[in-house]
Design an enzyme around this catalytic site. Structure first.
Site, PDB file in Angstrom:
ATOM      1  N   ASP A 203       0.871  -1.171   0.000  1.00 17.43           N
ATOM      2  CA  ASP A 203       0.000   0.000   0.000  1.00 17.43           C
ATOM      3  C   ASP A 203       0.912   1.226   0.000  1.00 17.43           C
ATOM      4  O   ASP A 203       2.060   1.153   0.443  1.00 17.43           O
ATOM      5  CB  ASP A 203      -0.884  -0.019   1.254  1.00 17.43           C
ATOM      6  CG  ASP A 203      -1.647   1.268   1.431  1.00 17.43           C
ATOM      7  OD1 ASP A 203      -2.316   1.684   0.476  1.00 17.43           O
ATOM      8  OD2 ASP A 203      -1.556   1.871   2.522  1.00 17.43           O
TER       9      ASP A 203
ATOM     10  N   ASP B 272      -1.481  -0.778   5.919  1.00 18.84           N
ATOM     11  CA  ASP B 272      -1.731  -0.242   7.269  1.00 18.84           C
ATOM     12  C   ASP B 272      -3.130   0.328   7.446  1.00 18.84           C
ATOM     13  O   ASP B 272      -3.490   0.731   8.542  1.00 18.84           O
ATOM     14  CB  ASP B 272      -0.719   0.858   7.589  1.00 18.84           C
ATOM     15  CG  ASP B 272      -1.023   2.159   6.853  1.00 18.84           C
ATOM     16  OD1 ASP B 272      -1.454   2.084   5.683  1.00 18.84           O
ATOM     17  OD2 ASP B 272      -0.837   3.228   7.449  1.00 18.84           O
TER      18      ASP B 272
ATOM     19  N   ASP C  39      -7.106  -1.672   3.466  1.00 21.18           N
ATOM     20  CA  ASP C  39      -6.191  -2.756   3.119  1.00 21.18           C
ATOM     21  C   ASP C  39      -6.660  -4.116   3.631  1.00 21.18           C
ATOM     22  O   ASP C  39      -6.060  -5.140   3.290  1.00 21.18           O
ATOM     23  CB  ASP C  39      -4.792  -2.478   3.707  1.00 21.18           C
ATOM     24  CG  ASP C  39      -4.167  -1.230   3.115  1.00 21.18           C
ATOM     25  OD1 ASP C  39      -4.426  -0.950   1.934  1.00 21.18           O
ATOM     26  OD2 ASP C  39      -3.420  -0.538   3.831  1.00 21.18           O
TER      27      ASP C  39
END
Length: 634
Positions: free
Chosen positions: A332, A523, A527
């Site tokens: 990410d 995080d 996600d």
């Protein structure tokens, strides 16, 4: 009342304590008074009350002509127990402790797995808590508060500053910025105007908007994320233990070998039935899966404790197995590769003059861009001035009167006089995916402040190390393509996939999984589906609780270098598990022929008690091997 696995471990440990003491005293020829009867009672209680599920499982596998770890546990403990009953009434030494201790160690391993599974389910409950509890509905021109359960498609709801969007919908009036970081990962609030979509559980920022509800309940984006995580977690197969695979061949082989041993001694060599039975029992006892049962849980216990001290939480053995097969690492962007908040990267014009004007205007603002400007200004000793006639220009910027001059900060809508030089500098900065704000007086721009969510300090170093290890690196983000490409280029990432929603992130992970094993590092709440779908989900500990609980490996430090450490320690632990299993198997290869009396002519003969001791020593060797993990250097 059904006991939990942890309660079973505690009860078994208490009951087995005298047996453990006797095992320690055995080499010194010291025996606890009435030990045979004490061992008989305690082992019987453990087998009947605590470990009965293993026997039911073994029987179920037997009826399907299969063998598993429970088959090994059941046969080994039942033979040890059955022979001990025979020995107790014929004057031989007993080894009830073998059955009891095997069950204790296997229960410890099961307890670890149970606690890991329960932690994983917590992510779903926290996702649902993100929903708004109430909403303001516009009913015949009047506002009233209703519960979220009363919302219907078509309702017109009002979102005021700092309120959560109550349901998915479309803006019908008003203008504002909405924090959608939980859905897209975008660190900056997104401007919302008439016709734009809003998502339930995101947070309205600075304006007031009215929106028409389009989706409620299970159809909302948030609930779709919840369902996706449920499916992804349910689809994960349990770790395929090497011992289970081996057991399908090992168990029948041991039983056949024990029968052959008895037949050879009793029929071919003419030994007595007692001696022949002892050799046959020795074979099964020495092959009892104590060391095999310990190989995985002890390495997991020691290894996960060691990794926890290093700020790395490994949730299950499956992650250990999978992480060593991963060849693609997907990241990410926001909060993982980058800092997760904008910072001032460039200032065009007289730095102190530009920052002084911007600093005074932004003093009371809570906007992320304002915070970045105030943080940059704090590095200088700048004069503070009173701001009069402060105004917010929706979709443009802010202005106010400072020392008799009209001062502004915002986009091109705030500017009436812009030099070619400043315009060219702005275009260049925007081409680098930076957000630019003009600063000026009386409509004339005197400078530009450029801001961006920048990569973490060691991001490039980590990516380079991963490449050296032969790993492919990919950024997968909901952010816009120009920003994502700029970040990817800055740190040397192999590939960038941008403008991807949470459910689409999981789909992208599945596409990558058709080519290789994939680990996802993230995080944010957005996600969670990707973390659950990937072969290994790695969550940054600085992120949301939901991301942490969805991940199988958690990096508690907000430092990408800990990812490299996690890869190394996971490999060390899994390699130690394989080493433990190897020596447990080698022990059986060497020990079984000795137990069968193959070397009796050379004077090498095992009595049942020494077969039990040998089994115990094999367990000690496995435990020692696992403890040596504490000596590894990271």
């Amino acid at each position: 009342m059904r006991l939990t696995t942890r309660q079973k471990v505690i009860i078994t440990l208490i009951l087995a304590l005298p047996l453990l003491i006797q095992m320690v005293l055995m080499p010194f020829k010291i025996k606890i008074p009435a030990y045979n009867y004490v061992a008989f009672v305690l082992t019987t209680l453990i087998m009947l009350l605590i470990a009965k599920d293993y026997y039911f499982s073994a029987w179920a596998a037997f009826k399907k002509s299969q063998a598993n770890m429970n088959t090994l546990v059941a046969i080994g403990t039942m033979v040890a127990y059955g022979y001990s009953l025979f020995a107790m009434f014929t004057g031989h030494d007993v080894y009830f402790e073998s059955a009891a201790i095997v069950l204790l160690f296997v229960l410890v391993g099961d307890s670890l797995e149970e606690s890991m599974r329960s932690r994983a389910s917590g992510a779903l409950k926290k996702l649902l808590k993100l929903q708004a509890k109430e909403a303001i509905i516009l009913d015949e021109g009047k506002e009233r508060t209703i519960s979220i359960e009363q919302i219907k498609p078509g309702d017109i709801l009002i979102a005021k500053p700092a309120m959560k969007i109550a349901a998915d919908g479309i803006v019908v009036s008003g203008n504002s910025h909405v924090d959608e970081s939980m859905i897209t990962g975008e660190s900056l609030p997104v401007e919302k105007q008439v016709g734009d979509k809003v998502v339930g559980a995101t947070v309205n920022y600075d304006g007031v908007i009215n929106y028409r509800v389009t989706k409620i309940g299970k159809n909302t984006v948030l609930n779709q994320i919840v369902e996706f995580v449920k499916k992804a977690q349910a689809s994960k197969a349990p770790i395929q233990r090497l011992t289970d695979k081996f057991a399908q061949y090992f168990v029948p082989a041991v039983l056949i070998f024990a029968i052959i041993t008895f037949e050879i001694w009793y029929v071919a060599l003419g030994a007595g039935i007692d001696q022949s039975l002892i050799f046959a029992v020795n074979v099964i006892v020495i092959a009892c899966p104590c060391a095999l049962g310990l190989a995985i849980p002890t390495a997991l216990m020691v290894g996960t404790n060691l990794s926890a001290k290093q700020g790395i939480l490994i949730k299950n053995g499956q992650a250990l197995e999978a992480i060593n097969q991963v060849s693609t690492l997907v990241f990410d962007k926001t909060g993982t590769i980058t800092k997760g908040e904008p910072v001032v990267t460039d200032i065009v014009g007289d730095v102190k003059q530009v920052l002084t004007l911007a600093n005074n205007l932004e003093q009371d603002s809570e906007h992320p861009l304002a915070k970045a400007i105030l943080k940059a200004a704090a590095k200088y000793k700048l004069p503070n001035c009173n701001v009069k006639n402060f105004k917010v220009h929706k979709g443009a910027g802010i202005s106010g009167e400072v020392n008799g001059q009209e001062v502004f900060i915002g986009n091109e809508k705030m500017v009436t006089n812009l030099s070619d030089k400043l315009l060219a500098a702005t275009k260049k900065l925007e081409a680098q995916a930076k957000t630019c704000a003009y600063v000026g007086t009386n409509g004339e721009a005197i400078g530009v402040i450029a801001m961006q969510d920048v990569p973490k300090a060691n991001a490039k170093q980590v990516i380079n190390k991963l490449k050296e290890m032969g790993k492919e690196t990919i950024i997968l983000t909901g952010d816009n393509d120009s920003v994502a490409q700029a970040i990817g280029q800055a740190i040397g990432i192999d590939k960038v996939i941008s403008q991807v929603l949470p459910n689409e992130k999981a789909k992208e992970i599945k596409k990558l999984q058709t080519k290789s094993k994939v680990a996802f590092v993230g995080d944010g709440i957005n996600d969670a589906p990707a973390l659950s779908t990937a072969d290994v989900g790695i969550a940054m500990g600085s992120g949301t609780d939901i991301a942490i609980e969805s991940g199988e490996i958690v990096l508690m430090q907000d430092d990408l270098m800990s990812l490299l450490k996690a890869l190394k320690i996971s490999k060390k632990i899994f390699n130690r598990i394989k080493l433990n299993l190897f020596w447990a198997f080698i022990y059986n290869i060497i020990g079984i022929p000795i137990a069968a009396g193959l070397f009796s002519q050379q004077g090498v003969v095992l009595t049942p008690e020494f077969a039990g001791l040998a089994m115990a020593l094999s367990s000690v060797s496995v435990v020692t091997s696992s403890l040596l993990l504490n000596k590894i250097k990271l």
